[in-house]
Design a protein around this motif. Sequence first.
Motif, PDB file in Angstrom:
ATOM      1  N   ALA A 183      52.124 -20.429 -44.817  1.00 53.21           N
ATOM      2  CA  ALA A 183      51.018 -21.239 -45.340  1.00 53.21           C
ATOM      3  C   ALA A 183      49.963 -20.336 -45.968  1.00 53.21           C
ATOM      4  O   ALA A 183      49.360 -20.687 -46.987  1.00 53.21           O
ATOM      5  N   GLY A 184      49.761 -19.167 -45.390  1.00 53.62           N
ATOM      6  CA  GLY A 184      48.822 -18.193 -45.957  1.00 53.62           C
ATOM      7  C   GLY A 184      49.262 -17.693 -47.319  1.00 53.62           C
ATOM      8  O   GLY A 184      48.448 -17.225 -48.117  1.00 53.62           O
ATOM      9  N   ARG A 185      50.557 -17.776 -47.603  1.00 57.05           N
ATOM     10  CA  ARG A 185      51.094 -17.392 -48.912  1.00 57.05           C
ATOM     11  C   ARG A 185      51.190 -18.585 -49.851  1.00 57.05           C
ATOM     12  O   ARG A 185      51.740 -18.483 -50.940  1.00 57.05           O
ATOM     13  N   GLY A 186      50.687 -19.756 -49.410  1.00 55.21           N
ATOM     14  CA  GLY A 186      50.702 -20.945 -50.245  1.00 55.21           C
ATOM     15  C   GLY A 186      51.976 -21.756 -50.145  1.00 55.21           C
ATOM     16  O   GLY A 186      52.250 -22.596 -51.007  1.00 55.21           O
ATOM     17  N   SER A 197      61.865 -26.375 -47.084  1.00 55.83           N
ATOM     18  CA  SER A 197      62.149 -26.625 -48.502  1.00 55.83           C
ATOM     19  C   SER A 197      62.102 -25.333 -49.305  1.00 55.83           C
ATOM     20  O   SER A 197      62.928 -25.106 -50.181  1.00 55.83           O
ATOM     21  N   TYR A 198      61.138 -24.484 -49.003  1.00 59.09           N
ATOM     22  CA  TYR A 198      61.002 -23.210 -49.705  1.00 59.09           C
ATOM     23  C   TYR A 198      62.255 -22.354 -49.537  1.00 59.09           C
ATOM     24  O   TYR A 198      62.771 -21.786 -50.486  1.00 59.09           O
ATOM     25  N   VAL A 199      62.752 -22.293 -48.310  1.00 63.65           N
ATOM     26  CA  VAL A 199      63.952 -21.503 -48.023  1.00 63.65           C
ATOM     27  C   VAL A 199      65.148 -22.055 -48.784  1.00 63.65           C
ATOM     28  O   VAL A 199      65.896 -21.309 -49.423  1.00 63.65           O
TER      29      VAL A 199
END
Length: 61
Positions: free
Chosen positions: A35-38, A44-46
Amino acid sequence: MSQFRDFNFKLLVIEELMYGPEPLLPVYDLAARLAGRGIGDPASYVLENGLHAEVLPESRA
């Protein structure tokens, strides 16, 4: 700092230090790091980036 030859053993030591009877290190929250990286939805990102077999540098460190 010493180097571990076996990455799985390194993870075992880290788990014991973080989650054992008396934790010595703060709890590592991967979702908060992402989350700190947005990145709002880690799953889903993976999947979207084909990272299911990768270890993030933050996690490896």
